[in-house]
Design a protein around this motif. Sequence first.
Motif, short mmCIF file in Angstrom:
data_model
loop_
_atom_site.label_atom_id
_atom_site.label_comp_id
_atom_site.label_asym_id
_atom_site.label_seq_id
_atom_site.Cartn_x
_atom_site.Cartn_y
_atom_site.Cartn_z
N PRO A 206 20.57 -34.24 13.42
CA PRO A 206 21.38 -35.43 13.11
C PRO A 206 22.72 -35.07 12.49
O PRO A 206 23.61 -35.91 12.40
CB PRO A 206 20.50 -36.20 12.11
CG PRO A 206 19.67 -35.13 11.46
CD PRO A 206 19.42 -34.10 12.52
N ASP A 207 22.86 -33.80 12.04
CA ASP A 207 24.11 -33.35 11.45
C ASP A 207 25.00 -32.75 12.53
O ASP A 207 24.52 -32.12 13.49
CB ASP A 207 23.86 -32.30 10.37
CG ASP A 207 23.11 -32.87 9.18
OD1 ASP A 207 23.27 -34.07 8.91
OD2 ASP A 207 22.37 -32.12 8.52
N ALA A 208 26.29 -32.90 12.34
CA ALA A 208 27.25 -32.30 13.28
C ALA A 208 27.30 -30.80 13.06
O ALA A 208 27.46 -30.33 11.94
CB ALA A 208 28.63 -32.91 13.07
N ASN A 221 27.68 -29.77 18.95
CA ASN A 221 26.44 -30.41 19.37
C ASN A 221 26.66 -31.92 19.54
O ASN A 221 27.71 -32.47 19.18
CB ASN A 221 25.31 -30.11 18.39
CG ASN A 221 25.49 -30.83 17.06
OD1 ASN A 221 26.58 -31.27 16.72
ND2 ASN A 221 24.41 -30.93 16.29
N PRO A 222 25.67 -32.63 20.11
CA PRO A 222 25.84 -34.08 20.34
C PRO A 222 26.17 -34.86 19.07
O PRO A 222 26.93 -35.85 19.13
CB PRO A 222 24.49 -34.49 20.93
CG PRO A 222 23.97 -33.25 21.59
CD PRO A 222 24.42 -32.13 20.71
N ALA A 223 25.59 -34.45 17.92
CA ALA A 223 25.88 -35.17 16.68
C ALA A 223 27.35 -35.06 16.32
O ALA A 223 27.95 -35.99 15.76
CB ALA A 223 25.01 -34.63 15.55
N ALA A 224 27.97 -33.91 16.60
CA ALA A 224 29.40 -33.75 16.34
C ALA A 224 30.22 -34.67 17.23
O ALA A 224 31.23 -35.25 16.80
CB ALA A 224 29.81 -32.29 16.56
N VAL A 225 29.78 -34.81 18.48
CA VAL A 225 30.47 -35.73 19.40
C VAL A 225 30.43 -37.15 18.85
O VAL A 225 31.43 -37.87 18.87
CB VAL A 225 29.83 -35.65 20.80
CG1 VAL A 225 30.45 -36.70 21.73
CG2 VAL A 225 30.01 -34.25 21.39
N ARG A 226 29.24 -37.54 18.32
CA ARG A 226 29.12 -38.90 17.77
C ARG A 226 29.93 -39.06 16.49
O ARG A 226 30.59 -40.09 16.29
CB ARG A 226 27.65 -39.21 17.50
CG ARG A 226 26.79 -39.29 18.76
CD ARG A 226 25.43 -39.88 18.45
NE ARG A 226 24.67 -39.04 17.52
CZ ARG A 226 23.86 -38.05 17.90
NH1 ARG A 226 23.72 -37.78 19.20
NH2 ARG A 226 23.18 -37.34 17.02
N LEU A 227 29.87 -38.04 15.61
CA LEU A 227 30.58 -38.15 14.34
C LEU A 227 32.08 -38.28 14.55
O LEU A 227 32.74 -39.11 13.90
CB LEU A 227 30.27 -36.91 13.47
CG LEU A 227 31.06 -36.79 12.17
CD1 LEU A 227 30.75 -37.96 11.24
CD2 LEU A 227 30.76 -35.46 11.48
N PHE A 228 32.63 -37.49 15.45
CA PHE A 228 34.08 -37.48 15.65
C PHE A 228 34.54 -38.50 16.70
O PHE A 228 35.73 -38.55 17.02
CB PHE A 228 34.54 -36.08 16.05
CG PHE A 228 34.63 -35.12 14.90
CD1 PHE A 228 35.82 -34.96 14.20
CD2 PHE A 228 33.52 -34.40 14.51
CE1 PHE A 228 35.90 -34.08 13.14
CE2 PHE A 228 33.59 -33.50 13.45
CZ PHE A 228 34.78 -33.35 12.76
#
Length: 546
Positions: A206-208, A221-228
């Motif tokens: 869940p963490d970027a 990772n996918p979480a980084a895509v969502r965070l940014f």
Amino acid sequence: MGTHMTEPPHPLESKRGRDPAMEARAQDCPDAERIARLEAENEALRRENAELKRGEAERKRIEDALRESEEKYARFFWDDLTGDSLFSPEGQILACNPAFLTIFGFKSFNEALTSNIKSLYPDPGDRIDLLHLLQKERALYHHALILRRRDGRLVNIVANIVGVLNDAGELVGIRSYMYDDTDRKRAEDILKESEERYRVLVELSPDAILLQQDDRFTYANPAAVRLFRASSPEDFIGKSSFDLVHPDYHALVDTRTRETLEKGSVPPVEIKIIRFDGQDVYVESSRARVPHQGKMASIRVMRDITRRKQAEEALLHHTHDLDRLNRELKAARDEANLYLDILTHDVRNANNVSMAYADLILDLAEDDLKTYAQKLHNGIWRSNEILQNVATIRRIHEDSTGLSPIDLDTIIREEIGSFPVASIRYEGRPIKVCADGLLPVIFTNLIGNAVKFGGPDVVVWIRVEVRDGEVLVSVEDTGPGVPDETKKKLFHRFERGQTAASGQGLGLYICRTLVERYGGKVRVEDRVPGHPEGGAAFRFTLQKSP
């Protein structure tokens, strides 16, 4: 002149030429020439003998070197950690070393030398392919094989295999040097599995998580895509930290980068990032150096803390509100204390003056006037009692001193002395309890209630018992008792009894508050069980002091 026949020159002489001194001696003596020739022959023989000796020494040196080389090879062959072997093209094992036995589980050399290498191949086709390669290439280096031990277990083998060919190019023998690569292969498989699990964890985290090499991002990772708010991981490729971090935090990021190079990892820190949609977001960021593809890289882990920051800001506002309320509460408490001071000081002083006049009137008045004067006197006395209770409650809430050992027997006897005309029976003994300076107030209220509500002929008993580390105190009287419906609410604030002399309901509330402060409990019962009219028994517990 006769013809002078001479012997042909000696072969060695023809090579070396004649010695002038020898020629001179030949002219002086008839036998000189023969002697010279013999000396020359002897010299030549000596030289030839010396050359033969040198040749023999060189031959012996070569033989010794060859023998030493063979011994070294034999020792190397036998002591080598790799499984060295020689076998025929048909697979018959002709020679092998101890390591070969260990690798394939042979129990003895005899077992190995009577075996065929074909038995070690789980797939016969692999053996055929190997022979074809050797016929073509003559040598195979670092060739990977899967062979079978004698116990049936498969092992991963890495081998250097050399084919021996005759002049016709036919394979006449095979030399092999093998080592067991099973452990390394297993470790490699475990590493691959670990990397796969790591990849899955990173993908599902869940963490970027971002990977940075040479100050440029190479993975997200996918979480980084969502965070940014990025469209895909490719949006990060080639960007630096400063492209994603708010300018206010560039200096901090630069410092943390240097610390990571020195220490390998750094603890989390709060920074502000700029998402791809332009919005600023607070994150908690940590960084560490990790090996990646033969080089050192940096891995960044970021967690969105926007909600936490919002909660912190809300908490900060709430704290400010609490501070404001505390200040207002303190002002209100100070104002209330002012009123209490007026009540407990100024009103009491006024009551004392009124009581003095009431006593004077009571002494001088007669008949109905005396009755009215007595009621006035009693009213002022009750007013003072109320003020005393208020002062006691104030002390209870303001006094923060701890509990200490108190002599219970001394307290009880002093309080009995405050009621000289009452019939009070007490047989006590010295015993210490955990309490403070307000302990006498409990006995003042309980004895006072028993005397006040019990009538002129009331008898009061005070009993003290020690039970299981606790001290049970009973104050019993022969008064009118307490009805059952009143017992449960008697110790609550402003709850009164049902007699004509009932007070304002603060005395017993104070008793309960103090008893609970000392770690005990208080209750009221019938002095004679089942007969409320037979009098009341107020019982409470205190903690015995060590």
